[in-house]
Each structure stands twice: as structure tokens, then as C-alpha cells.
Design an enzyme around this catalytic site. Sequence first.
Site, PDB file in Angstrom:
ATOM      1  N   GLY A  28       0.834  -1.218   0.000  1.00  0.00           N
ATOM      2  CA  GLY A  28       0.000   0.000   0.000  1.00  0.00           C
ATOM      3  C   GLY A  28       0.855   1.248   0.000  1.00  0.00           C
TER       4      GLY A  28
ATOM      5  N   GLY B 180      -0.439   4.810  -0.928  1.00  0.00           N
ATOM      6  CA  GLY B 180      -1.551   5.373  -0.158  1.00  0.00           C
ATOM      7  C   GLY B 180      -1.133   6.539   0.721  1.00  0.00           C
ATOM      8  N   GLN B 181      -2.058   6.922   1.609  1.00  0.00           N
ATOM      9  CA  GLN B 181      -1.861   8.114   2.441  1.00  0.00           C
ATOM     10  C   GLN B 181      -0.617   7.988   3.325  1.00  0.00           C
ATOM     11  OE1 GLN B 181      -4.546   8.615   5.685  1.00  0.00           O
ATOM     12  NE2 GLN B 181      -4.223  10.815   5.853  1.00  0.00           N
TER      13      GLN B 181
ATOM     14  N   ASP C  80       2.501  -1.772  -4.343  1.00  0.00           N
ATOM     15  CA  ASP C  80       1.102  -1.342  -4.314  1.00  0.00           C
ATOM     16  C   ASP C  80       0.347  -2.092  -5.406  1.00  0.00           C
ATOM     17  OD1 ASP C  80      -0.191   1.414  -2.906  1.00  0.00           O
ATOM     18  OD2 ASP C  80      -1.373   0.517  -4.512  1.00  0.00           O
ATOM     19  N   ILE C  81      -0.978  -2.141  -5.238  1.00  0.00           N
ATOM     20  CA  ILE C  81      -1.807  -2.753  -6.276  1.00  0.00           C
ATOM     21  C   ILE C  81      -1.876  -1.828  -7.490  1.00  0.00           C
ATOM     22  CG2 ILE C  81      -3.998  -1.796  -5.436  1.00  0.00           C
ATOM     23  CD1 ILE C  81      -5.237  -4.559  -6.070  1.00  0.00           C
TER      24      ILE C  81
ATOM     25  N   ASP D 245      -0.513  -7.295  -5.293  1.00  0.00           N
ATOM     26  CA  ASP D 245      -1.902  -7.354  -4.847  1.00  0.00           C
ATOM     27  C   ASP D 245      -1.902  -8.288  -3.634  1.00  0.00           C
ATOM     28  OD1 ASP D 245      -4.508  -8.090  -4.348  1.00  0.00           O
ATOM     29  OD2 ASP D 245      -5.059  -8.338  -6.454  1.00  0.00           O
TER      30      ASP D 245
ATOM     31  N   TYR E  94     -14.952  -1.955   9.095  1.00  0.00           N
ATOM     32  CA  TYR E  94     -13.558  -1.538   9.249  1.00  0.00           C
ATOM     33  C   TYR E  94     -13.045  -1.940  10.643  1.00  0.00           C
ATOM     34  CZ  TYR E  94      -9.642   1.843   9.403  1.00  0.00           C
ATOM     35  OH  TYR E  94      -8.421   2.450   9.504  1.00  0.00           O
TER      36      TYR E  94
HETATM   37  C1  AKB Z   1     -10.496   6.401   8.995  1.00  0.00           C
HETATM   38  O1  AKB Z   1     -11.095   7.451   9.254  1.00  0.00           O
HETATM   39  O2  AKB Z   1     -11.015   5.421   8.479  1.00  0.00           O
HETATM   40  C2  AKB Z   1      -9.032   6.336   9.374  1.00  0.00           C
HETATM   41  C3  AKB Z   1      -8.891   5.800  10.767  1.00  0.00           C
HETATM   42  C4  AKB Z   1      -8.970   6.704  11.918  1.00  0.00           C
HETATM   43  O3  AKB Z   1      -8.696   4.638  10.918  1.00  0.00           O
HETATM   44  N1  AKB Z   1      -8.438   7.613   9.233  1.00  0.00           N
END
Ligand code: AKB
Length: 320
Positions: A8, A11-12, A34-35, A53, A142
Amino acid sequence: MGRILVTGAVGQIGSELVPALRERYGSDRVVASDIRVEPPDGPPSRGPFEHVDCTHIREIDHAVRRHDVDTIYHLAALLSAVAETKPRVAWEVNMGGLYRVLEVARAHGCAVFLPSSIGAFGPSTPALHTPQDTIQRPTTMYGVTKVSSELLCDYYHLKFGLDTRGLRLPGLISHVAPPGGGTTDYAVEIFYQAVRYRHYSCFLRRDTALDMMYMPDAIRAMIELMEADAARLVHRNAFNLAAMSVTPERLADEIRRHLPDFVIDYAVDPARQAIADSWPDSVDDTAAREEWGWKPRYDLAAMTTEMLQVLGSRLRPVHH
Ligand code: AKB
């Protein structure tokens, strides 16, 4: 010493972690992957790049063998808001990817860094000064993947002796790469919009308190944790980490100290508000401070000053 693989990497977090690791250990010791084949403006910084991946174990295995990797920073994952809209993909990428990374790490004896999140907590967690060891019953996909990831990493450590370590990261604020689909994204967007338009319409309620951190502190925390003496670590997956707890209103006030004509209004997105409401207001990071010497350098004022300085020199205001 082997090499470091970052998944990744585009990414950020990866966009800043890869250059920081290359600066510290040497460019060719850090393999970005990264993918995405390549970021729009080229690889994150000079050095090896692999297309990986993480849902394909052979691709991870190939990168680890080819570059003689001994440490993996496994960053590839979906963020909270996007995970709610694609729960099946979130499970497959966040859990399936981690499982495969851990299996490859087990086969080759690699250390693994895992970014967990304040999202690993839920509404039944104490919301103020959330302790290191407490109730974790998240109500988002998540969060379910993050708490499961913590457990899986601890399991690989206990069962197979793998050196797994992780951080429960707060919302990360940066002027380099944008976040993609998180609940804390407002705290990044607000700076871009303030500089460009002197106006921001916030998708969270004005009084929503969440932990935030300036990216340089987060990058330093990851590297310091992975360099910490294993004998001192009581915890592993994952450490609470804090720098500042802020609300949109407080952040807007701080921006107004630099840009007095900045205006914020609120167009609350119920989906992201519900996620934010299920997360702690502020976590207690005593364990990180005691076990590996964590200390943030940026508070709200220092972070805001630097963000506005950097973005102010890069973006053209279009508000007048
Ligand atoms: C999100 O908002 O999904 C992330 C986190 C705090 O895990 N920035």
C-alpha cells in the site's frame, strides 16, 4: 540485514513512510509495493517498486524472496467509510491481505508492522481516555477487520514467534497524499478548502471529538516502534497512540487564528457521523509512552501552522 517491504506504498501513509524509511536505511533497502502499478506522478521516491496485490499470496511471496525482505510494513487496507459501503471487499482486502502477509512472513521469518486504528473500538468502549486494554466491540466492518487484525497478529506472535507490532492510529493529517474514504478525512480536507476557498462544509457535527495526529509524528511512531527493544514490549498489537483530540469547531478556530475570514458550516453525512460517534473521543497512550518511549512532537497549534504554511505556498487561493 534484509530489506523492508511496504505494501500500500502509494496510499496516504505509504507516500510518506517510504521516503522516511529510505532516508533512514538507504533507498535500495526499502521496496515500495502497491496494487496500483504506479502513482500518477511516479513512484513515491526513488528506489525499488513492485506491483503487489495482497490478496494474492504468490505476489507477496515473490516480492519477499526477490528482495530478501525481513520486515513488512503492511499498509494496504480499505478505510472506514469506504469499508461500510463495500464490506465484502473490505473483509477480503483487510483480513485476506493480512492473513497472506502473515503466512509469507512466517515462511521467511519477517517482522510485520500493522496499522490498527481508533476504529478498533466501539460504542461500548469507554470514550474518554480509552485505556490500552479495554472493551473492543466495534460496530463497523472496518473496526471488525482492525480488531481481528490485532488478534491475528498477536496470535502469530504467540504461536509462531513472529515479531508482529502495531499501532492504533488516530486520524492522520498530512499535506502529501490525500486519505481515501476515511471518517477523519474532514481534518485534511478542511486545510485544502481553507487555503483555496476560505470555506469548508464539514461532514461531521461541530462537536465530534476524535484523536488526530500530524503525519510526521505517525511516521516516526511506526519506525520507533519497529526499532524498539522487544524485551520492553508488554503489548504488541496494537498500541494506543495520541497527540491531540479535536472537534471540527476547535480545528476551525485554530485555522481562523491564521486565516481570520475562514468560514465553516456543517452538512452532516449520517453514515460517517455514525462511525465517528462509535469511536472514542480521546485515547490513553500511556503503554506506548512507557514501553517504547512514545512522545508526540506536534500539538494542534504546531500542526495547523505547518499545514497552512506548506499548503499556502503550494495552492492558489480562489476565494476572491
Ligand atoms: C479512517 O477514518 O477510516 C481512518 C482511521 C482513523 O482509521 N483515518
